[in-house]
Design a protein around this motif. Structure first.
Motif, PDB file in Angstrom:
ATOM      1  N   LEU A   9      65.544 -39.393 -27.793  1.00 19.09           N
ATOM      2  CA  LEU A   9      64.565 -40.447 -28.035  1.00 19.09           C
ATOM      3  C   LEU A   9      64.008 -40.940 -26.705  1.00 19.09           C
ATOM      4  O   LEU A   9      64.764 -41.288 -25.799  1.00 19.09           O
ATOM      5  CB  LEU A   9      65.219 -41.609 -28.797  1.00 19.09           C
ATOM      6  CG  LEU A   9      65.752 -41.258 -30.188  1.00 19.09           C
ATOM      7  CD1 LEU A   9      66.530 -42.432 -30.766  1.00 19.09           C
ATOM      8  CD2 LEU A   9      64.609 -40.858 -31.127  1.00 19.09           C
ATOM      9  N   SER A 114      61.795 -37.443 -30.211  1.00 16.69           N
ATOM     10  CA  SER A 114      60.914 -38.450 -30.769  1.00 16.69           C
ATOM     11  C   SER A 114      60.869 -39.634 -29.803  1.00 16.69           C
ATOM     12  O   SER A 114      61.225 -39.490 -28.634  1.00 16.69           O
ATOM     13  CB  SER A 114      61.374 -38.881 -32.165  1.00 16.69           C
ATOM     14  OG  SER A 114      60.383 -39.699 -32.778  1.00 16.69           O
ATOM     15  N   VAL A 115      60.417 -40.786 -30.288  1.00 18.01           N
ATOM     16  CA  VAL A 115      60.272 -41.950 -29.423  1.00 18.01           C
ATOM     17  C   VAL A 115      61.059 -43.132 -29.977  1.00 18.01           C
ATOM     18  O   VAL A 115      61.269 -43.256 -31.185  1.00 18.01           O
ATOM     19  CB  VAL A 115      58.789 -42.350 -29.250  1.00 18.01           C
ATOM     20  CG1 VAL A 115      58.019 -41.250 -28.551  1.00 18.01           C
ATOM     21  CG2 VAL A 115      58.143 -42.723 -30.576  1.00 18.01           C
ATOM     22  N   GLN A 121      53.637 -48.984 -33.988  1.00 20.00           N
ATOM     23  CA  GLN A 121      53.469 -47.537 -34.156  1.00 20.00           C
ATOM     24  C   GLN A 121      52.057 -47.066 -33.835  1.00 20.00           C
ATOM     25  O   GLN A 121      51.881 -46.016 -33.201  1.00 20.00           O
ATOM     26  CB  GLN A 121      53.845 -47.129 -35.583  1.00 20.00           C
ATOM     27  CG  GLN A 121      53.826 -45.626 -35.808  1.00 20.00           C
ATOM     28  CD  GLN A 121      54.476 -45.215 -37.107  1.00 20.00           C
ATOM     29  OE1 GLN A 121      55.050 -46.062 -37.814  1.00 20.00           O
ATOM     30  NE2 GLN A 121      54.419 -43.948 -37.438  1.00 20.00           N
ATOM     31  N   LEU A 137      56.480 -34.237 -29.581  1.00 22.48           N
ATOM     32  CA  LEU A 137      57.283 -35.297 -30.176  1.00 22.48           C
ATOM     33  C   LEU A 137      57.111 -35.334 -31.693  1.00 22.48           C
ATOM     34  O   LEU A 137      56.002 -35.202 -32.199  1.00 22.48           O
ATOM     35  CB  LEU A 137      56.869 -36.649 -29.597  1.00 22.48           C
ATOM     36  CG  LEU A 137      57.030 -36.815 -28.084  1.00 22.48           C
ATOM     37  CD1 LEU A 137      56.184 -37.973 -27.584  1.00 22.48           C
ATOM     38  CD2 LEU A 137      58.509 -37.034 -27.748  1.00 22.48           C
ATOM     39  N   LEU A 139      56.716 -37.667 -34.057  1.00 24.68           N
ATOM     40  CA  LEU A 139      56.416 -39.092 -34.108  1.00 24.68           C
ATOM     41  C   LEU A 139      56.752 -39.727 -35.454  1.00 24.68           C
ATOM     42  O   LEU A 139      56.944 -40.943 -35.539  1.00 24.68           O
ATOM     43  CB  LEU A 139      54.942 -39.313 -33.773  1.00 24.68           C
ATOM     44  CG  LEU A 139      54.541 -38.922 -32.344  1.00 24.68           C
ATOM     45  CD1 LEU A 139      53.029 -39.056 -32.169  1.00 24.68           C
ATOM     46  CD2 LEU A 139      55.275 -39.784 -31.317  1.00 24.68           C
ATOM     47  N   GLY A 142      60.151 -41.594 -35.338  1.00 31.47           N
ATOM     48  CA  GLY A 142      60.407 -42.512 -34.234  1.00 31.47           C
ATOM     49  C   GLY A 142      60.797 -43.908 -34.670  1.00 31.47           C
ATOM     50  O   GLY A 142      60.649 -44.293 -35.830  1.00 31.47           O
ATOM     51  N   TYR A 144      59.841 -47.761 -34.028  1.00 28.30           N
ATOM     52  CA  TYR A 144      58.714 -48.538 -33.527  1.00 28.30           C
ATOM     53  C   TYR A 144      58.891 -50.011 -33.896  1.00 28.30           C
ATOM     54  O   TYR A 144      59.551 -50.339 -34.883  1.00 28.30           O
ATOM     55  CB  TYR A 144      57.396 -48.056 -34.154  1.00 28.30           C
ATOM     56  CG  TYR A 144      57.133 -46.586 -34.016  1.00 28.30           C
ATOM     57  CD1 TYR A 144      56.480 -46.087 -32.897  1.00 28.30           C
ATOM     58  CD2 TYR A 144      57.532 -45.690 -35.010  1.00 28.30           C
ATOM     59  CE1 TYR A 144      56.228 -44.727 -32.768  1.00 28.30           C
ATOM     60  CE2 TYR A 144      57.286 -44.330 -34.898  1.00 28.30           C
ATOM     61  CZ  TYR A 144      56.637 -43.854 -33.770  1.00 28.30           C
ATOM     62  OH  TYR A 144      56.394 -42.513 -33.642  1.00 28.30           O
ATOM     63  N   ALA A 158      65.477 -44.638 -36.097  1.00 35.24           N
ATOM     64  CA  ALA A 158      65.042 -43.299 -35.688  1.00 35.24           C
ATOM     65  C   ALA A 158      66.098 -42.254 -36.016  1.00 35.24           C
ATOM     66  O   ALA A 158      65.769 -41.146 -36.487  1.00 35.24           O
ATOM     67  CB  ALA A 158      64.726 -43.290 -34.197  1.00 35.24           C
TER      68      ALA A 158
END
Length: 236
Positions: A9, A114-115, A121, A137, A139, A142, A144, A158
Motif C-alpha cells: 500500500l 494499491s494506495v 478517492q 495500482l 485503485l 485502496g 481513502y 484496503a
C-alpha cells in the motif's frame, strides 16, 4: 496459478508525487465555496486525513463547524481538483524513483499494489492518473478518506478489499505500507503492519527511525533497496 500473497500500500502525497501547489489552490477554492469567505490559513497537511485538515482549517479561520461542513467541503474539494486536472500535470511531479519502484513491484510475482491515503478517492485517483501512475495500482481496493476515518482504519479497509477481490487473505505480516510521515508509521503499527518509511516529505530519516519505522530509506531512487525492504517485511 499461485495465489497472490503480498499487498503493498502506497501513500500518495510526498511519497509518490508532489502536487502541493494544486492542493493549496483546490483547498482555497473549496473553502470559499463552502464558507463564502477567503481562506487565510490552511492547516498542516502532511500525514493527515482530509477530514482532519478540513476541520482544523475551518477552526484556524474562525468558522464554527456544523454537521454539513465536512460533506460540503469534501464535495467542493473533489470538484476543485477535477477542475485542475491539467494543472496536476503542469505543476505536479512524480518523485524520483517512484515510477521505477512501482514498475519493479508490478513485475514481482504475488504482489498487489494499491494506495492508502488521507485524500478523498476522487482527488487521489486524479493525482496518480494524471501523473501516469494509475496503471501500476489497483485503485479499486485502496483505502481513502471518504468520511471521518483514521489511516489505521483505512489500512484495514484496503486489506479487506484486496482480499475479497483476489480471494486471498492478506495478513498483517503480508501487508506493507510505504509512506513518508511519523503519523503514517503510527497508523501502520496500530493496524499491525510494517512500514517502509521514505524521507521524501517533511520528516528526516532520523525522525522516521525515532518514530519506529521498520525500514527507513532516503527515498525511492534505489529500486533494489525498495524491493529488498518489501520482501524483508513481508517475509518473502
Amino acid at each position: 496459478m499461485a495465489a497472490l500473497n503480498r499487498l503493498v500500500l502506497w501513500n500518495i502525497d510526498h511519497t509518490l508525487v508532489d502536487v502541493g501547489r494544486v492542493t493549496r489552490e483546490a483547498y482555497a477554492e473549496a473553502f470559499q465555496r463552502t464558507t463564502g469567505r477567503q481562506l487565510v490559513r490552511l492547516a498542516p497537511t502532511a500525514g493527515r486525513t482530509e477530514s482532519e485538515i478540513i476541520f482544523e482549517t475551518l477552526a484556524f479561520n474562525d468558522i464554527v463547524t456544523t454537521d454539513d461542513h465536512l460533506p460540503a467541503f469534501m464535495d467542493a474539494l473533489a470538484e476543485a481538483f477535477a477542475a485542475r486536472r491539467h494543472d496536476l500535470k503542469v505543476h505536479g511531479r512524480v518523485l524520483p524513483g517512484a515510477r521505477e519502484a512501482l514498475d519493479a513491484l508490478a513485475r514481482t510475482h504475488g504482489t498487489v499494489q494499491s494506495v492508502l491515503t488521507g485524500s478523498i478517492q476522487a482527488s487521489a485517483t486524479l493525482k496518480v492518473t494524471e501523473l501516469g501512475l494509475a496503471d501500476r495500482l489497483e485503485l479499486d481496493v485502496g483505502g481513502y478518506e471518504n468520511g471521518v476515518y483514521s489511516k489505521a482504519a483505512l489500512l484495514e479497509v484496503a486489506r479487506t478489499r484486496a482480499g475479497e477481490k483476489h480471494r486471498n487473505r492478506y495478513s498483517e505480516s503480508t501487508t506493507v505500507y510505504i509512506a513518508d510521515h511519523p503519523r503514517d508509521i503510527q497508523a501502520a503499527h496500530i493496524a499491525g503492519s510494517p512500514i517502509v518509511a521514505v524521507a521524501t516529505g517533511s520528516a528526516t530519516e532520523a525522525e522516521l527511525r525515532s518514530a519506529g519505522a521498520e525500514v527507513v530509506l532516503p527515498g525511492l531512487a534505489n529500486t533494489k533497496a525498495v524491493l529488498n525492504a518489501v520482501a524483508q517485511l513481508t517475509h518473502s
